[in-house]
Design an enzyme around this catalytic site. Sequence first.
Site, PDB file in Angstrom:
ATOM      1  N   ARG A 170      -1.751  -0.325  10.785  1.00 51.81           N
ATOM      2  CA  ARG A 170      -1.628  -1.781  10.940  1.00 51.81           C
ATOM      3  C   ARG A 170      -1.216  -2.155  12.364  1.00 51.81           C
ATOM      4  NH1 ARG A 170       2.589  -2.206   6.047  1.00 51.81           N
ATOM      5  NH2 ARG A 170       1.601  -0.604   4.796  1.00 51.81           N
ATOM      6  N   LYS A 216       7.884   4.177  16.975  1.00 47.52           N
ATOM      7  CA  LYS A 216       6.488   4.549  17.257  1.00 47.52           C
ATOM      8  C   LYS A 216       5.529   3.393  16.996  1.00 47.52           C
ATOM      9  CE  LYS A 216       5.393   4.730  12.818  1.00 47.52           C
ATOM     10  NZ  LYS A 216       4.302   4.098  12.086  1.00 47.52           N
ATOM     11  N   SER A 253       0.815  -1.227   0.000  1.00 54.90           N
ATOM     12  CA  SER A 253       0.000   0.000   0.000  1.00 54.90           C
ATOM     13  C   SER A 253       0.842   1.268   0.000  1.00 54.90           C
ATOM     14  CB  SER A 253      -0.969   0.000   1.182  1.00 54.90           C
ATOM     15  OG  SER A 253      -0.275  -0.025   2.406  1.00 54.90           O
ATOM     16  N   TRP A 254       1.868   1.330   0.854  1.00 56.94           N
ATOM     17  CA  TRP A 254       2.654   2.559   0.944  1.00 56.94           C
ATOM     18  C   TRP A 254       3.600   2.697  -0.250  1.00 56.94           C
ATOM     19  CZ3 TRP A 254       2.325   7.164   1.789  1.00 56.94           C
ATOM     20  CH2 TRP A 254       3.374   8.010   2.155  1.00 56.94           C
ATOM     21  N   ASP A 304       4.243  11.260  13.500  1.00 60.46           N
ATOM     22  CA  ASP A 304       3.983   9.871  13.122  1.00 60.46           C
ATOM     23  C   ASP A 304       3.371   9.099  14.290  1.00 60.46           C
ATOM     24  OD1 ASP A 304       3.944   7.684  11.465  1.00 60.46           O
ATOM     25  OD2 ASP A 304       6.111   7.414  11.371  1.00 60.46           O
ATOM     26  N   VAL A 324       2.268  -6.199   6.446  1.00 63.89           N
ATOM     27  CA  VAL A 324       3.160  -6.404   7.592  1.00 63.89           C
ATOM     28  C   VAL A 324       2.984  -5.285   8.619  1.00 63.89           C
ATOM     29  CG1 VAL A 324       5.580  -6.539   8.315  1.00 63.89           C
ATOM     30  CG2 VAL A 324       4.859  -7.603   6.163  1.00 63.89           C
TER      31      VAL A 324
END
Length: 333
Positions: A253, A189, A12-13, A242, A277
């Site tokens: 996720r 994070k 996706s990213w 973030d 993931v």
Amino acid sequence: MKLNVGLLGGGSWGTTVASLTARNTDTTIWARNEDTVTEINEHHTNAKYLPGALLNKNLKASTSIQEVVENADVLIMGIPSQHFRQVLREAKPFIRPWIPIVSLAKGLELGTKMRMTQIIAEELPGHPAGVLTGPNLAKEIHNGKAAAAVIAMVDKTIGKELQGVFNSGLFRVYTNTDVIGCELGGALKNIMAIATGMGDGANAGDNTRAALITRGLSELTRLGTAMGGKRRTFAGLAGMGDLVATCSSSKSRNHHVGFQIGRGKSLDQIIKEMNEVAEGVKTAKAVMELAEDYKVDMPISREVYKVLYEGNTVNDAFMGLIKLESGSEQEPG
């Protein structure tokens, strides 16, 4: 002069970043799955990872690493951290000398505890290595929501040049020379996102979430600065930004993993049901080792690790944190 961009990784990213850079310059994305490549080329979509999103029509896709890499002026690595080195090695014979390599991964390699730019430096010495990071949820960006990111490169000139490659409409990109801090902020994070997800899944409340985010920022800043990052970086987009996005969003996720654990599901079951993931699950192992190496106390990370790998419950984790003696907010701890 337009730069040719090659991007490895069709998740996706990676797909989102490739679609963004395709607005500015020639971009080709590599994915192992032939159906994904055909779908991107013929329909400008990647329904498995970005349902309902329309990709930039200029984006091209290929199943050949050589084809994607050999003419690239910039190589972007959209590969999860545990497979990063392997894919980089596959690409290595085709990478032109001295081109910048930018990581999108937010994790640490198990065993070596290395950041992705350290892996790049080890495998391809001489190549400028950097990271694109920040509060960037792929699906929101595809839905036209405004977002900001950081391109971190040690060399200011290269960072400035790459800023123009990524900057796109409502996607604003800032530069930073603190590669260590930016990279660690993104990796650490994710563990805090699992912690806040656990709290949300267990209905711990907004006050608990706020406390976890704030103390989580303190925790990741302690380790990040001990490892060479700059304190100011952790108060910026790559750190606090973030952290807030990932700890607050159901689209994250890692938050999803924590939320499902908070609801009583097992980690194995959660991972089996996901098609992407969650980097924080494995990064938690490396972070516990780093905390020991640098003698930094990381109570939230420790409790998350115990839930993931030692059979503790979410209630055990919260009781463990509550039992900690609270000191001054200005002091470490």
